[in-house]
Scaffold this motif. Structure first.
Motif, PDB file in Angstrom:
ATOM      1  N   ILE A  60       0.867  -1.181   0.000  1.00  0.00           N
ATOM      2  CA  ILE A  60       0.000   0.000   0.000  1.00  0.00           C
ATOM      3  C   ILE A  60       0.902   1.229   0.000  1.00  0.00           C
ATOM      4  N   ASP A  61       0.756   2.045  -1.029  1.00  0.00           N
ATOM      5  CA  ASP A  61       1.491   3.312  -1.117  1.00  0.00           C
ATOM      6  C   ASP A  61       0.528   4.453  -0.800  1.00  0.00           C
ATOM      7  N   VAL A  62       0.965   5.328   0.072  1.00  0.00           N
ATOM      8  CA  VAL A  62       0.111   6.423   0.536  1.00  0.00           C
ATOM      9  C   VAL A  62       0.842   7.745   0.343  1.00  0.00           C
ATOM     10  N   GLY A  63       0.139   8.695  -0.260  1.00  0.00           N
ATOM     11  CA  GLY A  63       0.644  10.062  -0.344  1.00  0.00           C
ATOM     12  C   GLY A  63      -0.074  10.919   0.692  1.00  0.00           C
ATOM     13  N   ASN A  64       0.659  11.457   1.608  1.00  0.00           N
ATOM     14  CA  ASN A  64       0.048  12.230   2.694  1.00  0.00           C
ATOM     15  C   ASN A  64      -0.285  13.651   2.231  1.00  0.00           C
ATOM     16  N   CYS A  65      -1.273  14.223   2.922  1.00  0.00           N
ATOM     17  CA  CYS A  65      -1.616  15.629   2.678  1.00  0.00           C
ATOM     18  C   CYS A  65      -2.108  16.253   3.991  1.00  0.00           C
ATOM     19  N   GLY A  66      -1.176  16.360   4.942  1.00  0.00           N
ATOM     20  CA  GLY A  66      -1.480  17.011   6.212  1.00  0.00           C
ATOM     21  C   GLY A  66      -1.976  16.108   7.310  1.00  0.00           C
ATOM     22  N   SER A  67      -2.110  14.790   7.083  1.00  0.00           N
ATOM     23  CA  SER A  67      -2.565  13.880   8.137  1.00  0.00           C
ATOM     24  C   SER A  67      -1.399  13.521   9.049  1.00  0.00           C
ATOM     25  N   ALA A  68      -1.704  13.393  10.348  1.00  0.00           N
ATOM     26  CA  ALA A  68      -0.673  13.012  11.316  1.00  0.00           C
ATOM     27  C   ALA A  68      -0.600  11.499  11.475  1.00  0.00           C
ATOM     28  N   PHE A  69      -1.749  10.796  11.447  1.00  0.00           N
ATOM     29  CA  PHE A  69      -1.787   9.343  11.634  1.00  0.00           C
ATOM     30  C   PHE A  69      -2.711   8.726  10.592  1.00  0.00           C
ATOM     31  N   LEU A  70      -2.390   7.474  10.295  1.00  0.00           N
ATOM     32  CA  LEU A  70      -3.208   6.706   9.356  1.00  0.00           C
ATOM     33  C   LEU A  70      -3.360   5.287   9.862  1.00  0.00           C
ATOM     34  N   GLN A  71      -4.604   4.794   9.842  1.00  0.00           N
ATOM     35  CA  GLN A  71      -4.892   3.400  10.184  1.00  0.00           C
ATOM     36  C   GLN A  71      -5.722   2.802   9.059  1.00  0.00           C
ATOM     37  N   ILE A  72      -5.396   1.552   8.699  1.00  0.00           N
ATOM     38  CA  ILE A  72      -6.106   0.867   7.612  1.00  0.00           C
ATOM     39  C   ILE A  72      -6.707  -0.426   8.155  1.00  0.00           C
ATOM     40  N   ASP A  73      -8.002  -0.558   8.002  1.00  0.00           N
ATOM     41  CA  ASP A  73      -8.727  -1.778   8.367  1.00  0.00           C
ATOM     42  C   ASP A  73      -9.264  -2.419   7.091  1.00  0.00           C
ATOM     43  N   GLY A 144      -5.871  15.257   4.776  1.00  0.00           N
ATOM     44  CA  GLY A 144      -6.378  14.084   4.059  1.00  0.00           C
ATOM     45  C   GLY A 144      -5.245  13.309   3.419  1.00  0.00           C
ATOM     46  N   LEU A 145      -5.506  12.790   2.222  1.00  0.00           N
ATOM     47  CA  LEU A 145      -4.515  11.986   1.508  1.00  0.00           C
ATOM     48  C   LEU A 145      -4.415  12.485   0.068  1.00  0.00           C
ATOM     49  N   ALA A 146      -3.180  12.465  -0.431  1.00  0.00           N
ATOM     50  CA  ALA A 146      -2.942  12.897  -1.813  1.00  0.00           C
ATOM     51  C   ALA A 146      -3.262  11.779  -2.809  1.00  0.00           C
ATOM     52  N   PHE A 147      -2.911  10.536  -2.476  1.00  0.00           N
ATOM     53  CA  PHE A 147      -3.226   9.399  -3.350  1.00  0.00           C
ATOM     54  C   PHE A 147      -3.140   8.122  -2.541  1.00  0.00           C
ATOM     55  N   LEU A 148      -3.667   7.056  -3.116  1.00  0.00           N
ATOM     56  CA  LEU A 148      -3.646   5.733  -2.497  1.00  0.00           C
ATOM     57  C   LEU A 148      -3.480   4.701  -3.597  1.00  0.00           C
ATOM     58  N   ARG A 149      -2.465   3.869  -3.445  1.00  0.00           N
ATOM     59  CA  ARG A 149      -2.207   2.809  -4.433  1.00  0.00           C
ATOM     60  C   ARG A 149      -2.099   1.478  -3.691  1.00  0.00           C
ATOM     61  N   VAL A 150      -2.914   0.517  -4.101  1.00  0.00           N
ATOM     62  CA  VAL A 150      -2.965  -0.800  -3.456  1.00  0.00           C
ATOM     63  C   VAL A 150      -2.492  -1.853  -4.455  1.00  0.00           C
ATOM     64  N   CYS A 151      -1.623  -2.749  -3.997  1.00  0.00           N
ATOM     65  CA  CYS A 151      -1.103  -3.830  -4.843  1.00  0.00           C
ATOM     66  C   CYS A 151      -1.284  -5.161  -4.130  1.00  0.00           C
ATOM     67  N   SER A 152      -1.556  -6.166  -4.918  1.00  0.00           N
ATOM     68  CA  SER A 152      -1.732  -7.507  -4.369  1.00  0.00           C
ATOM     69  C   SER A 152      -0.411  -8.252  -4.345  1.00  0.00           C
ATOM     70  N   SER A 153      -0.346  -9.250  -3.487  1.00  0.00           N
ATOM     71  CA  SER A 153       0.833 -10.113  -3.453  1.00  0.00           C
ATOM     72  C   SER A 153       0.796 -11.165  -4.553  1.00  0.00           C
ATOM     73  N   LEU A 154      -0.308 -11.222  -5.312  1.00  0.00           N
ATOM     74  CA  LEU A 154      -0.435 -12.161  -6.415  1.00  0.00           C
ATOM     75  C   LEU A 154      -0.208 -11.444  -7.735  1.00  0.00           C
ATOM     76  N   ASP A 155       0.220 -12.212  -8.717  1.00  0.00           N
ATOM     77  CA  ASP A 155       0.379 -11.689 -10.066  1.00  0.00           C
ATOM     78  C   ASP A 155      -0.778 -12.211 -10.902  1.00  0.00           C
ATOM     79  N   PHE A 156      -1.719 -11.323 -11.253  1.00  0.00           N
ATOM     80  CA  PHE A 156      -2.914 -11.759 -11.954  1.00  0.00           C
ATOM     81  C   PHE A 156      -2.597 -12.319 -13.330  1.00  0.00           C
TER      82      PHE A 156
END
Length: 273
Positions: A60-73, A144-156
């Motif tokens: 998971i790649d995250v681009g921050n935009c002023g956030s102090a903490f991030l949690q992902i569920d 908030g967040l500038a961008f969010l990129r999610v990648c799988s551990s599998l190769d489709f």
């Protein structure tokens, strides 16, 4: 690793009309970040995203935009609404109080991998993400967040594409080779092969014996087709004490054929059709 497309936004707590939450759907979009509403002073920002498919999450790649903490569920779309999500990434600092005071690291980028994720959720397949951004150090700025990129551990590509089939031209050539290599049923018959396709040495030997027994001159011998001689040898059984050469009644040669003569009945008689 294969990127996972975010299909749509399920829910969110706040957004700036100029920087809506839909900006997170495409990480390469130049639209801008997702920011909290200027009127929101809660210091917390949430969004729930639907992934294109349920897959194990590897990066998971995250681009921050002023956030102090991030949690992902993470969770699944098939779950009931009252079922709690599972924490994949615990609350992680993206910007410290010192950074805020100095105006640093507001637009930093963090890249999280499988080692950063908690064991109960790591390796399982998920199709829902719930991101919780917080900024407890100030209530005066949108975050908030500038961008969010999610990648799988599998190769489709490896999972969906199998072994490539042979090209059409190759299959056609293989089919033609197979047809050529497999003889027709009538060619496989031993009697037919002995009659029409005799062994050269055997045919010459039998022809010499036949000519010697019949006493034919050279001119007459040349007019007797070898195939008809072979037919007589194959089709006439020897059961009356006479040699095969004595039982032969050679068919007239082409020079002796008269008008209306047809060799087919003679052939049918020999083959007992």
């Amino acid at each position: 690793m294969a990127p996972i497309k975010i299909s749509h936004v399920v829910s969110f707590s706040s957004q700036d009309p100029k920087y809506p939450v839909e900006n997170l759907l495409n990480p390469d979009s130049p639209r801008g970040p997702w920011l909290s509403s200027p009127q929101d002073k809660s210091g917390q920002l949430k969004v729930e995203l639907q992934l294109e498919r349920a897959v194990p999450i590897g990066y998971i790649d995250v681009g921050n935009c002023g956030s102090a903490f991030l949690q992902i569920d993470v969770g699944r779309s098939s779950w009931s609404l009252d079922r709690p999500f599972v924490t994949l990434l615990p609350a992680t600092m993206l910007m410290s109080l010192a950074d805020l005071k100095q105006g640093k690291n507001r637009s930093g980028v963090r890249m999280f991998k499988d080692d950063d994720f908690l064991a109960p959720a790591s390796g399982e397949s998920w199709d829902r993400l719930r991101l919780t951004c917080s900024q407890p150090f100030t209530r005066q700025q949108s975050f908030g967040l500038a961008f969010l990129r999610v990648c799988s551990s599998l190769d489709f590509l490896d999972d969906t594409v199998g072994v490539p089939s042979a090209p059409e031209s190759s299959r056609l050539s293989q089919g033609s080779d197979a047809q050529e290599s497999s003889p027709s049923p009538w060619l496989a018959n031993p009697s037919i092969r002995r009659t029409f396709f005799p062994d050269p040495q055997t045919a010459q030997t039998r022809g010499a014996e036949l000519r010697e027994s019949c006493g034919q001159d050279k001119e007459t011998e040349s007019t007797i087709p070898q195939a008809f001689i072979q037919l007589e040898l194959t089709a006439q059984p020897a059961g009356d004490g006479k040699s095969r050469a004595e039982r032969i009644s050679p068919m007239p040669g082409p020079k002796q054929w008269g008008p209306g003569y047809c060799p087919v009945p003679h052939l049918c008689r020999l083959l007992q059709c």
